[in-house]
Design a protein around this motif. Structure first.
Motif, PDB file in Angstrom:
ATOM      1  N   ALA A   9     -11.302  -4.857  -2.866  1.00 48.99           N
ATOM      2  CA  ALA A   9     -11.480  -5.814  -1.767  1.00 48.99           C
ATOM      3  C   ALA A   9     -10.213  -6.653  -1.633  1.00 48.99           C
ATOM      4  O   ALA A   9      -9.880  -7.439  -2.515  1.00 48.99           O
ATOM      5  CB  ALA A   9     -12.689  -6.701  -2.017  1.00 48.99           C
ATOM      6  N   ASN A  10      -9.508  -6.452  -0.534  1.00 55.42           N
ATOM      7  CA  ASN A  10      -8.272  -7.180  -0.220  1.00 55.42           C
ATOM      8  C   ASN A  10      -7.187  -7.022  -1.283  1.00 55.42           C
ATOM      9  O   ASN A  10      -6.342  -7.889  -1.443  1.00 55.42           O
ATOM     10  CB  ASN A  10      -8.560  -8.658   0.050  1.00 55.42           C
ATOM     11  CG  ASN A  10      -9.295  -8.848   1.349  1.00 55.42           C
ATOM     12  OD1 ASN A  10      -9.150  -8.058   2.275  1.00 55.42           O
ATOM     13  ND2 ASN A  10     -10.103  -9.883   1.419  1.00 55.42           N
ATOM     14  N   VAL A  11      -7.200  -5.919  -1.986  1.00 55.76           N
ATOM     15  CA  VAL A  11      -6.153  -5.625  -2.962  1.00 55.76           C
ATOM     16  C   VAL A  11      -4.884  -5.174  -2.252  1.00 55.76           C
ATOM     17  O   VAL A  11      -3.776  -5.488  -2.677  1.00 55.76           O
ATOM     18  CB  VAL A  11      -6.621  -4.548  -3.966  1.00 55.76           C
ATOM     19  CG1 VAL A  11      -5.489  -4.105  -4.869  1.00 55.76           C
ATOM     20  CG2 VAL A  11      -7.800  -5.057  -4.774  1.00 55.76           C
ATOM     21  N   LEU A  12      -5.040  -4.467  -1.140  1.00 55.52           N
ATOM     22  CA  LEU A  12      -3.891  -3.881  -0.446  1.00 55.52           C
ATOM     23  C   LEU A  12      -3.290  -4.801   0.617  1.00 55.52           C
ATOM     24  O   LEU A  12      -2.587  -4.336   1.503  1.00 55.52           O
ATOM     25  CB  LEU A  12      -4.307  -2.550   0.193  1.00 55.52           C
ATOM     26  CG  LEU A  12      -4.811  -1.494  -0.783  1.00 55.52           C
ATOM     27  CD1 LEU A  12      -5.305  -0.274  -0.029  1.00 55.52           C
ATOM     28  CD2 LEU A  12      -3.729  -1.105  -1.771  1.00 55.52           C
ATOM     29  N   ILE A  13      -3.545  -6.119   0.548  1.00 54.57           N
ATOM     30  CA  ILE A  13      -3.027  -7.023   1.573  1.00 54.57           C
ATOM     31  C   ILE A  13      -1.595  -7.470   1.313  1.00 54.57           C
ATOM     32  O   ILE A  13      -0.963  -8.032   2.196  1.00 54.57           O
ATOM     33  CB  ILE A  13      -3.930  -8.259   1.779  1.00 54.57           C
ATOM     34  CG1 ILE A  13      -3.980  -9.130   0.535  1.00 54.57           C
ATOM     35  CG2 ILE A  13      -5.302  -7.850   2.227  1.00 54.57           C
ATOM     36  CD1 ILE A  13      -4.718 -10.436   0.723  1.00 54.57           C
ATOM     37  N   ALA A  14      -1.086  -7.221   0.127  1.00 55.46           N
ATOM     38  CA  ALA A  14       0.296  -7.604  -0.180  1.00 55.46           C
ATOM     39  C   ALA A  14       1.253  -6.796   0.693  1.00 55.46           C
ATOM     40  O   ALA A  14       1.104  -5.587   0.820  1.00 55.46           O
ATOM     41  CB  ALA A  14       0.605  -7.359  -1.651  1.00 55.46           C
ATOM     42  N   PRO A  15       2.214  -7.478   1.322  1.00 51.40           N
ATOM     43  CA  PRO A  15       3.168  -6.745   2.169  1.00 51.40           C
ATOM     44  C   PRO A  15       4.227  -6.044   1.321  1.00 51.40           C
ATOM     45  O   PRO A  15       5.370  -6.455   1.241  1.00 51.40           O
ATOM     46  CB  PRO A  15       3.759  -7.838   3.057  1.00 51.40           C
ATOM     47  CG  PRO A  15       3.651  -9.084   2.231  1.00 51.40           C
ATOM     48  CD  PRO A  15       2.426  -8.918   1.377  1.00 51.40           C
ATOM     49  N   VAL A  16       3.817  -4.979   0.653  1.00 51.37           N
ATOM     50  CA  VAL A  16       4.716  -4.197  -0.196  1.00 51.37           C
ATOM     51  C   VAL A  16       4.983  -2.858   0.472  1.00 51.37           C
ATOM     52  O   VAL A  16       4.356  -2.509   1.458  1.00 51.37           O
ATOM     53  CB  VAL A  16       4.116  -3.999  -1.606  1.00 51.37           C
ATOM     54  CG1 VAL A  16       3.976  -5.333  -2.327  1.00 51.37           C
ATOM     55  CG2 VAL A  16       2.778  -3.285  -1.545  1.00 51.37           C
ATOM     56  N   ASN A  17       5.888  -2.087  -0.107  1.00 54.28           N
ATOM     57  CA  ASN A  17       6.220  -0.793   0.501  1.00 54.28           C
ATOM     58  C   ASN A  17       5.100   0.225   0.263  1.00 54.28           C
ATOM     59  O   ASN A  17       4.208   0.027  -0.549  1.00 54.28           O
ATOM     60  CB  ASN A  17       7.569  -0.279  -0.011  1.00 54.28           C
ATOM     61  CG  ASN A  17       7.571  -0.062  -1.507  1.00 54.28           C
ATOM     62  OD1 ASN A  17       6.601   0.386  -2.090  1.00 54.28           O
ATOM     63  ND2 ASN A  17       8.688  -0.387  -2.134  1.00 54.28           N
ATOM     64  N   ASP A  18       5.175   1.313   1.001  1.00 53.29           N
ATOM     65  CA  ASP A  18       4.133   2.339   0.937  1.00 53.29           C
ATOM     66  C   ASP A  18       3.979   2.943  -0.451  1.00 53.29           C
ATOM     67  O   ASP A  18       2.872   3.285  -0.864  1.00 53.29           O
ATOM     68  CB  ASP A  18       4.408   3.451   1.948  1.00 53.29           C
ATOM     69  CG  ASP A  18       4.159   3.008   3.380  1.00 53.29           C
ATOM     70  OD1 ASP A  18       3.461   1.997   3.578  1.00 53.29           O
ATOM     71  OD2 ASP A  18       4.665   3.678   4.296  1.00 53.29           O
ATOM     72  N   SER A  19       5.080   3.069  -1.196  1.00 50.42           N
ATOM     73  CA  SER A  19       4.958   3.669  -2.527  1.00 50.42           C
ATOM     74  C   SER A  19       4.174   2.752  -3.469  1.00 50.42           C
ATOM     75  O   SER A  19       3.398   3.239  -4.291  1.00 50.42           O
ATOM     76  CB  SER A  19       6.335   4.009  -3.103  1.00 50.42           C
ATOM     77  OG  SER A  19       7.098   2.849  -3.323  1.00 50.42           O
ATOM     78  N   ALA A  20       4.329   1.446  -3.331  1.00 51.27           N
ATOM     79  CA  ALA A  20       3.560   0.510  -4.165  1.00 51.27           C
ATOM     80  C   ALA A  20       2.080   0.567  -3.805  1.00 51.27           C
ATOM     81  O   ALA A  20       1.212   0.561  -4.680  1.00 51.27           O
ATOM     82  CB  ALA A  20       4.089  -0.905  -4.012  1.00 51.27           C
ATOM     83  N   ARG A  21       1.776   0.637  -2.497  1.00 53.46           N
ATOM     84  CA  ARG A  21       0.374   0.766  -2.070  1.00 53.46           C
ATOM     85  C   ARG A  21      -0.200   2.093  -2.553  1.00 53.46           C
ATOM     86  O   ARG A  21      -1.353   2.155  -2.985  1.00 53.46           O
ATOM     87  CB  ARG A  21       0.259   0.656  -0.556  1.00 53.46           C
ATOM     88  CG  ARG A  21       0.144  -0.762  -0.072  1.00 53.46           C
ATOM     89  CD  ARG A  21      -0.288  -0.834   1.367  1.00 53.46           C
ATOM     90  NE  ARG A  21       0.764  -0.501   2.304  1.00 53.46           N
ATOM     91  CZ  ARG A  21       1.704  -1.330   2.698  1.00 53.46           C
ATOM     92  NH1 ARG A  21       1.742  -2.547   2.230  1.00 53.46           N
ATOM     93  NH2 ARG A  21       2.618  -0.950   3.559  1.00 53.46           N
TER      94      ARG A  21
END
Length: 99
Positions: A9-21
């Protein structure tokens, strides 16, 4: 240890690059047993744009900054689905990004 069900839940909201996601997703999927399910909850880009439009129209204020005339940097963020909420840049997703 593996699980039959997991929630992000809302783990992927960090504005990081695609490889980090991708790494975050792989780690979550690795924690599942065969046939396990992963529920991913993320903010919707469409909803963020709609709320921004309605707040701008009504002149309301809230925990987020209403974007009227975005700067070049804000425009670049919006194209990537990144909005500032309470001073924190957060990633919002299109449905197609999960397909």
């Amino acid at each position: 240890e593996s699980y039959g069900f997991a929630v992000m839940a809302n783990v992927l909201i960090a504005p990081v690059n695609d490889s980090a996601r991708g790494l975050m997703m792989r780690n979550a999927l690795r924690s599942l047993c065969p046939g396990g399910r992963l529920l991913v909850v993320v903010p919707s880009l469409e909803s963020a744009l709609y709320v921004n439009m309605r707040c701008r129209e009504s002149g309301c204020s809230g925990p987020h900054e209403v974007i009227v005339q975005p700067t070049r940097a804000e425009g670049a963020d919006i194209v990537q689905g990144i909005f500032s909420r309470s001073g924190v840049r957060t990633k919002h997703y299109l449905d197609a990004e999960f397909r």
